[in-house]
Scaffold this motif. Structure first.
Motif, PDB file in Angstrom:
ATOM      1  N   LYS A  75       0.827  -1.211   0.000  1.00  0.00           N
ATOM      2  CA  LYS A  75       0.000   0.000   0.000  1.00  0.00           C
ATOM      3  C   LYS A  75       0.862   1.262   0.000  1.00  0.00           C
ATOM      4  CE  LYS A  75      -3.235  -0.239   3.216  1.00  0.00           C
ATOM      5  NZ  LYS A  75      -4.071  -0.685   4.349  1.00  0.00           N
ATOM      6  N   LYS A  76       1.925   1.240   0.808  1.00  0.00           N
ATOM      7  CA  LYS A  76       2.773   2.421   0.950  1.00  0.00           C
ATOM      8  C   LYS A  76       3.615   2.679  -0.302  1.00  0.00           C
ATOM      9  CE  LYS A  76       6.533   4.248   3.759  1.00  0.00           C
ATOM     10  NZ  LYS A  76       7.521   3.916   4.756  1.00  0.00           N
ATOM     11  N   GLY A  79       1.063   2.227  -3.910  1.00  0.00           N
ATOM     12  CA  GLY A  79      -0.167   2.999  -4.020  1.00  0.00           C
ATOM     13  C   GLY A  79      -1.463   2.216  -4.024  1.00  0.00           C
ATOM     14  N   GLN A  81      -4.835   1.213  -2.757  1.00  0.00           N
ATOM     15  CA  GLN A  81      -5.808   1.823  -1.844  1.00  0.00           C
ATOM     16  C   GLN A  81      -7.135   1.087  -1.964  1.00  0.00           C
ATOM     17  OE1 GLN A  81      -6.168   5.936  -2.885  1.00  0.00           O
ATOM     18  NE2 GLN A  81      -4.143   6.468  -2.152  1.00  0.00           N
ATOM     19  N   TYR A  82      -7.793   0.930  -0.833  1.00  0.00           N
ATOM     20  CA  TYR A  82      -9.118   0.329  -0.810  1.00  0.00           C
ATOM     21  C   TYR A  82      -9.816   0.735   0.473  1.00  0.00           C
ATOM     22  CZ  TYR A  82      -7.173  -3.186   2.338  1.00  0.00           C
ATOM     23  OH  TYR A  82      -6.567  -3.813   3.392  1.00  0.00           O
ATOM     24  N   ASP A  83     -11.108   0.574   0.497  1.00  0.00           N
ATOM     25  CA  ASP A  83     -11.898   0.915   1.682  1.00  0.00           C
ATOM     26  C   ASP A  83     -11.937  -0.300   2.602  1.00  0.00           C
ATOM     27  OD1 ASP A  83     -13.640   1.881   3.559  1.00  0.00           O
ATOM     28  OD2 ASP A  83     -15.257   2.323   2.164  1.00  0.00           O
ATOM     29  N   SER A  84     -11.255  -0.200   3.730  1.00  0.00           N
ATOM     30  CA  SER A  84     -11.198  -1.338   4.662  1.00  0.00           C
ATOM     31  C   SER A  84     -12.540  -1.584   5.354  1.00  0.00           C
ATOM     32  CB  SER A  84     -10.095  -1.124   5.698  1.00  0.00           C
ATOM     33  OG  SER A  84     -10.331   0.062   6.428  1.00  0.00           O
TER      34      SER A  84
END
Length: 107
Positions: A75-76, A79, A81-84
């Motif tokens: 993720k870092k 890049g 990204q997702y809605d946890s």
């Protein structure tokens, strides 16, 4: 007053009931349609997340010569990204040169 009265009260009640039933039918159809679109959208989001994670893992291996050690690193650095709140991602490492096992579960 009698000149404006054109029928029985039962006729007005019948119109009211039919109008209410028609409104409820249209509202129910709208709700079913929105729910169907919402579930399809969630499925597409899940597929997109799976593809993004696999691309990130592959890209990391191609650039760095190793697989990402954690989902946080992926993720870092890449890049992702997702809605946890919507998805749970299980990221399991099997070994240094073995592709990680990724499982995505819709909450």
């Amino acid at each position: 007053m009698a000149r404006f009265y054109h029928g029985k009260k039962e006729h007005h009640f019948r119109r009211l009931v039919l109008s209410t039933l028609l409104f409820c039918s249209i509202a129910a159809c709208f709700y079913v349609g929105v729910d169907s679109v919402s579930s399809r959208t969630k499925e597409e989001q899940k597929k997109s997340l799976e593809a993004a994670i696999q691309r990130g893992i592959t890209h990391c291996f191609a650039v760095e010569g190793r697989y990402p050690e954690s989902l946080t690193y992926l993720k870092k650095e890449y890049g992702i990204q997702y809605d946890s709140n919507d998805f749970f991602v299980d990221y399991q490492i099997a070994g240094a040169n073995i592709m990680p096992d990724v499982t995505i579960i819709e909450k």
